[in-house]
Design an enzyme around this catalytic site. Structure first.
Site, PDB file in Angstrom:
ATOM      1  N   VAL A  31       6.508  18.718   1.013  1.00  0.00           N
ATOM      2  CA  VAL A  31       6.644  18.421  -0.407  1.00  0.00           C
ATOM      3  C   VAL A  31       5.364  18.880  -1.099  1.00  0.00           C
ATOM      4  O   VAL A  31       4.266  18.535  -0.657  1.00  0.00           O
ATOM      5  CB  VAL A  31       6.851  16.899  -0.601  1.00  0.00           C
ATOM      6  CG1 VAL A  31       6.826  16.535  -2.072  1.00  0.00           C
ATOM      7  CG2 VAL A  31       8.148  16.447   0.048  1.00  0.00           C
ATOM      8  N   CYS A  32       5.495  19.662  -2.169  1.00  0.00           N
ATOM      9  CA  CYS A  32       4.310  20.159  -2.889  1.00  0.00           C
ATOM     10  C   CYS A  32       3.545  18.990  -3.512  1.00  0.00           C
ATOM     11  O   CYS A  32       4.110  18.179  -4.247  1.00  0.00           O
ATOM     12  CB  CYS A  32       4.728  21.129  -3.980  1.00  0.00           C
ATOM     13  SG  CYS A  32       3.362  21.507  -5.102  1.00  0.00           S
ATOM     14  N   VAL A  33       2.248  18.947  -3.265  1.00  0.00           N
ATOM     15  CA  VAL A  33       1.441  17.815  -3.736  1.00  0.00           C
ATOM     16  C   VAL A  33       1.368  17.754  -5.264  1.00  0.00           C
ATOM     17  O   VAL A  33       1.518  16.677  -5.852  1.00  0.00           O
ATOM     18  CB  VAL A  33       0.031  17.823  -3.091  1.00  0.00           C
ATOM     19  CG1 VAL A  33      -0.756  19.076  -3.434  1.00  0.00           C
ATOM     20  CG2 VAL A  33      -0.749  16.582  -3.491  1.00  0.00           C
ATOM     21  N   ALA A  65       4.637  16.702  -6.585  1.00  0.00           N
ATOM     22  CA  ALA A  65       4.889  15.324  -6.161  1.00  0.00           C
ATOM     23  C   ALA A  65       4.113  14.328  -7.028  1.00  0.00           C
ATOM     24  O   ALA A  65       4.638  13.278  -7.415  1.00  0.00           O
ATOM     25  CB  ALA A  65       4.514  15.148  -4.692  1.00  0.00           C
TER      26      ALA A  65
END
Lengths: 130, 135
Positions: A77-79, A82
């Protein structure tokens, strides 16, 4: 063949994540390799374990988690995406002083570099979204 | 990771209204650190992303268009804009941001990053890519 997968939409509102899920399953069944699935934009919403759809509906988050466990797939999941959308793991919870976390089993939060790396390392990068 | 691949970012959506354009630009900027052969394409409403004179004060969201001017410093200097998409919207290249880069192979001469191409030419450019990320 080694595939990288990018999922740009959240579950339920948009079919992209189920299509990606079906693609990944079919690819594995056909003997292909999945280098990584990278969740971007609202796609990060595929990674919250708080998702609780009605019982007669598919639980897309659980489906991803089960797939990850069964086939040891890297779900990232892209930080940055996110953080905007409130998807939090233990590390992010501590760093940002949140009172809990919601990341689903089998998912991890990391940077956009992981998407670029998936592009470099995979023979095909397949993007699911509008 | 020594392999260098041809990456193209295809931008198809208007800059505001949805977050795709802004988060796409974030990928391009982060991706630049990986020293791949990068190009960008702007098609459909995506051409509005690089329109000159954007002002978002009335809609209360961040105007991120100045960030495109940094692309040249990140060695992202192959920016293709589809001719048909401009024409359909009554735009010309003069309506677009003046995106430049310094060509290190030509005594750092300042050059235009934007190249207007027909959809047929763009299709040929796309055909040559190894990784296409569409937003």
């Amino acid at each position: 063949m080694k595939f990288g997968i990018q999922v740009n939409e959240g579950p339920y509102t948009h079919e992209a994540s189920v299509s990606a899920l079906n693609f990944v399953k079919a690819a594995l069944e056909a003997g292909h390799e999945i280098f990584r699935v990278f969740f971007y934009h609202d796609g990060v919403n595929n990674g919250t374990r708080y998702t609780t759809p009605p019982q007669d509906d598919i639980n897309i988050v659980n489906a991803w988690s089960e797939l990850a466990e069964k086939h040891n797939i890297d779900l990232v999941v892209c930080v940055a995406a996110a953080q905007r959308r409130g998807i939090v793991d233990e590390g992010e919870q501590e760093r940002n002083g949140k009172d809990g976390n919601n990341i689903a089993p089998g998912f991890r939060i990391s940077g956009l570099g992981q998407l670029i790396e998936a592009g470099i390392q995979s023979e095909r990068l397949v993007v699911f979204g509008d | 990771m020594s392999d260098i691949k041809k990456f193209m970012y295809v931008n198809r959506k208007a800059p505001y209204g949805t977050i795709y354009a802004w988060e796409s630009l974030e990928v391009v900027l982060i991706g630049a650190a990986f020293e791949q052969e990068v190009s960008m394409a702007f098609v459909d409403d995506g051409v509005y992303q690089i329109l000159k004179g954007q002002d978002t004060t009335e809609i209360g969201v961040k105007n991120f268009s100045p960030t495109y001017s940094a692309l040249g410093d990140y060695d992202v200097n192959k920016i293709y804009v589809e001719k048909e998409s401009l024409e359909e919207r009554g735009l010309t290249v003069d309506d677009l941001l003046d995106l430049k880069y310094e060509d290190e192979d030509d005594d750092w001469a300042e050059k235009d990053s934007i190249k207007v191409v027909t959809s047929k030419e763009l299709a040929e450019i796309l055909e040559q890519q190894e990784v296409v990320l569409s937003f």
